[in-house]
Write an enzyme that holds these catalytic residues in place. Sequence first.
Site, PDB file in Angstrom:
ATOM      1  N   GLU A  20     -38.226   4.439  -9.638  1.00  0.00           N
ATOM      2  CA  GLU A  20     -39.304   5.388  -9.362  1.00  0.00           C
ATOM      3  C   GLU A  20     -39.302   5.882  -7.919  1.00  0.00           C
ATOM      4  O   GLU A  20     -39.990   6.850  -7.590  1.00  0.00           O
ATOM      5  CB  GLU A  20     -40.653   4.769  -9.686  1.00  0.00           C
ATOM      6  CG  GLU A  20     -41.080   3.666  -8.752  1.00  0.00           C
ATOM      7  CD  GLU A  20     -42.469   3.146  -9.101  1.00  0.00           C
ATOM      8  OE1 GLU A  20     -43.322   3.153  -8.190  1.00  0.00           O
ATOM      9  OE2 GLU A  20     -42.695   2.753 -10.256  1.00  0.00           O
ATOM     10  N   GLU A  55     -43.926  11.345 -31.299  1.00  0.00           N
ATOM     11  CA  GLU A  55     -44.803  11.505 -32.454  1.00  0.00           C
ATOM     12  C   GLU A  55     -44.911  12.959 -32.921  1.00  0.00           C
ATOM     13  O   GLU A  55     -45.418  13.229 -34.015  1.00  0.00           O
ATOM     14  CB  GLU A  55     -46.205  10.980 -32.129  1.00  0.00           C
ATOM     15  CG  GLU A  55     -46.286   9.467 -31.960  1.00  0.00           C
ATOM     16  CD  GLU A  55     -46.024   8.715 -33.248  1.00  0.00           C
ATOM     17  OE1 GLU A  55     -46.099   9.330 -34.335  1.00  0.00           O
ATOM     18  OE2 GLU A  55     -45.722   7.511 -33.180  1.00  0.00           O
TER      19      GLU A  55
END
Length: 306
Positions: free
Chosen positions: A118, A87
Amino acid sequence: MESVYEINSLPTEQPNPLTAQIDTLSTLEMVELINREDQKVAPAVAAVTGQIAAAIDLITDRLSNGGRLIYIGCGTSGRLGILDAVECPPTFSTDPQLVQGLIAGGREAIFRAVEGAEDDPRLACSDLEAISFNSSDVLVGIAASGRTPYVLGAMGYAREKGAAIIGVTCAPGSPIDHAADIGIAPTPGPEVIAGSTRMKSGTAQKMVLNMLSTGAMIRLGKVYGNRMVDVKPSNQKLIRRCIRIVCEAAGAPEDEAVAALEACSYRCKQAIVMLLLQLDADAAALVLANAKGRVAEALATGAEPC
């Protein structure tokens, strides 16, 4: 590699006694209960504003000196970092490389869980190497539990490179909290559904990341008043926003705002300075450059008698 932070002792894994009977409630009662729990997030973030402010100053310093802001995480945390990063270009006209988000498992993991990614700290090192991560950059490691191996591996790599390190968790005193130069750890309490950190923990992390990027961009002069004066006019909605911003900030009618914007390729800051100081596009660009892109400073210095 399991941390000393055992799963069953993690703050984010604790069962919530207030929601123990949520499966027996009516739909309205369920929603009201979730809403009451969500109201605990903002106060939790309020408790760590000092750390957030320190992190913003650190990020601003790195970005001002040629560095980048790199978010890294897994699952929900990784996606939140990517969301905040993507953004920044339309909101603040930043180069897409300036703020980046990395997630364990790569692009595929944005849309679908990549099991086991992960758990490998070496993957994080490879991901940082791929973007030429260096000592000028700042790394923000994001993990609600505060113990994710992928994120800890990234932080270790950043430490070796001499980069700045920020941790964003919901687990004060966790390994990630300790590995950071600045640890930010809001604690909104046990989740409505035990261990579902996409809920309150995710909301808290998103609030923190929004503050980090927005605060740094304000400090870098990409906001004037409370207006996003570096907005990128990449579609009709954003073009109209540019016009409105210039009209409001310069107190100018729409036709004058449009004329100024057209003269400077729709750069809001430049158009505002043009109108308020009655300068042409080139002169306004010079005044802004001397003020390091900060509109308030440009207006103050540009209006001073020579």
